[in-house]
Write an enzyme that holds these catalytic residues in place. Sequence first.
Site, mmCIF file in Angstrom:
data_model
loop_
_atom_site.group_PDB
_atom_site.id
_atom_site.type_symbol
_atom_site.label_atom_id
_atom_site.label_comp_id
_atom_site.label_asym_id
_atom_site.label_seq_id
_atom_site.Cartn_x
_atom_site.Cartn_y
_atom_site.Cartn_z
ATOM 1 N N GLU A 1 1.808 -0.189 -5.097
ATOM 2 C CA GLU A 1 0.919 0.653 -5.363
ATOM 3 C C GLU A 1 1.964 1.921 -5.295
ATOM 4 O OE1 GLU A 1 -3.016 2.710 -3.810
ATOM 5 O OE2 GLU A 1 -1.479 2.234 -2.487
ATOM 6 N N ASP B 1 0.989 -1.180 0.070
ATOM 7 C CA ASP B 1 0.010 -0.118 -0.119
ATOM 8 C C ASP B 1 0.873 1.235 -0.096
ATOM 9 O OD1 ASP B 1 -2.617 1.504 0.503
ATOM 10 O OD2 ASP B 1 -1.430 1.972 2.302
#
Length: 793
Positions: A490, A453
Amino acid sequence: RRALLLNRVKAGTGSRAAASATSAGRSHLQALSFRAARGLRAGASLSSSDQAPSSEERDEAEGMAALGVLKSSEGDAHPLGPSPKIKTNGRTTGVNFAVVSEHATAMKLCVAFESNPNVVREFEMTRSEQPGFGGNGGSTSGVFHVLLHNVPQARAFAASLRDPHAANKGDNKLLYGVRVSGEGGWETLHRWDEGKIMMDPYAPLVHGRRVFGQRDEAERFVEGRGSAFWGTFDFDCEDLNAFDWGENYARPETPLKDSVIYEMSVRLFTADASSGLPEDVRGTFEGVRRKIPHLKQLGVTCVELLPIFEYDEMEFQRSPNPRDHMVNVWGYSHMNFFAPMSRFGSGGAGATQAAVEFKRLVKDLHDSGIEVVLDVVYNHTAEGGDTNPYMLSFRGIDSAVYYMQDPESYDQMLNYSGCGNTVNANHPVVTTLILDSLRHWVEEYHVDGFRFDLASALCRDTRGEPLEDPPLIRAISKDPTLSKVKLISEPWDCGGLYQVGSFPNWDIWAEWNGKYRDDVRCFIKGDPGMKSAFATRIAGSADLYNYNKRKPFHSINFVIAHDGFTLNDLVSYNEKHNEENGERSRDGSNDNFSWNCGAEGAAAPEAVRQLRVRQRKNFHLALMVSQGTPMVLMGDEYGRSTEGNNNTYGLDRRMNYFRWDQLEEDAPTADFFRFYSSLIHFRRRSPLLGRADFLTTRDITWHESNWKNDESCFLSFTLHGDSLGESSMYVAFNAHGYWVDNALPKPSHGKKWHRVVDTNLPSPKDIDCEATRMIEGANYNIAPYSALLLIEK
């Protein structure tokens, strides 16, 4: 009177503690313990002039009696966290504890028992200077350590005081944390709080509330400060530590080019009653395990689980605020990097059971040919910023080491995560922590990879400056274990660092391709000037990834992800509708590139609803025929809607759950599921899709003569199968609002075009993977907002 009582209890346990170190003295210890406890309950140790002790005094006396059985010695600085140090007759009798803090001046180990967590005993820890952090051997830091003896004897004693029959059950966990002190107040980079016990960052299990979203006495919630979470362990649980993976067990090891990823939430997948599961199984690892047949039918090869590390789902309810009605269902707020979310275990059975059930889930998924990728959040923690801190672990142990901070700013915590803090990932101590965590999940739980993330936040230095060669990413890429699993970034953060196509990758990292999402959305809904960009994304985004040894499959292609509209809402709403989130709909992305097809919201004329179904099919077809690795979102296979809310992180309610009743009982939904799953299986069977290398002119022909015509929203191409010994494939997308009478390319000698997909046709004609319908003539009339797929036969 209270002090006298405690002193007498302590005095009576010292000799018993020594005797308990051997197996022979264990039964004698328990007998003495039972009599001592019963004597206390009867007031036997009090003078005749004293009153019987209160229940609180009895609890504290009994707790101290059990904790008094424990003895300590200096211990070792490695390994970090708790570790079994001494074994007696197959049981762990000595546990070593080691915790890093570069700036602390003192640290105490605080222990309690699950049966009586309000009574705590503290042990001084010894500080040693240890080298080798960050994997380079050149960094040293302080490690505080202590060795506890007689752990099972103390556990048994504590359990027996509450239940004489529980002495040998071994289920009364020792809970632990640390109390840390150091120099400097909040005017410095340090955040010492001697009044609160901090959780060990290396705790393998976490003890807290038992049931998801339900407060209980164990968490000792205090408004403003939050809940108490303890580290714990269970080294002697055979189900956990000697887990049977099976005689013929093997990891699927599906190549990334052949993967189809299914992003999903453990909580949301089975929380609804329509899942048909018992109430205490819904929303758990076990709930997902029981629904594996659905995943197999769908055809996905990998589940990407939204965060499953321990987190406080009720963090928004610590104090009154506009979001205090929310429960965190996404989990992007870790408090620990090693422990499975304890409330994802069934029946509120606690941390050990949750860990065992996660292993069962991984095993059964692997047995079904499905890999497990974890969505991991190493960019920030649940501890918040300086304006609303939640002191749980890292901040109170060594805030200057674990977080990026600016000493010149009033709010010293740097915030590249959008959540109040940013983990100082490239500090050697923190790099070591993250590497150890990742290896733990691969080696202990057999996961197959990770999606990081806001991974660009991991590419910054201590002061937040971007790094060309971030030590953490390099160390992961060179690690003999981690370099062999799926690594997905990401590639952006909330500080403006956007690295799609340029994330430091060592030729092994894949990336969430945000440009794919945006360009495909814009073309399918008919935006002008998007044809060239759409073609580039369909062909594998060579503009982003065709350099060094990177491959098309390093592009994780997606149209929909957890943060944003569902596929159904993408074609039903022009604007987000996030009023329920308590932030006046200011949260969530404003750049959705969505189109409601003519009416806002679920209620719409029949023609609009039919157009929406076509558009959902068009998006799915585009994703499945693209070079690269496709990722789909949980629930899109049947048309899940969150009513236009594109940021449902805190909505633990039915509108956010996977609705099994809609999937299983609604005929149009079943028709769409058939289309959706059939196309996934078709992709997996076709060597023309998911290539290992970028396409050349030998592999693809674009049937386009005017790429500069911005008004054109029609694109067609042929994927040639000659070099692979396969039949060629023709694909066309019409994003115009009118019919296009399209000239088909001439098929190979002796072959005819046969239809696999026409998204304008009703089910079951919309997809026929056997391609039984031969196309007569040289043209095919393609309907407005529809797509076509043909193969040669």
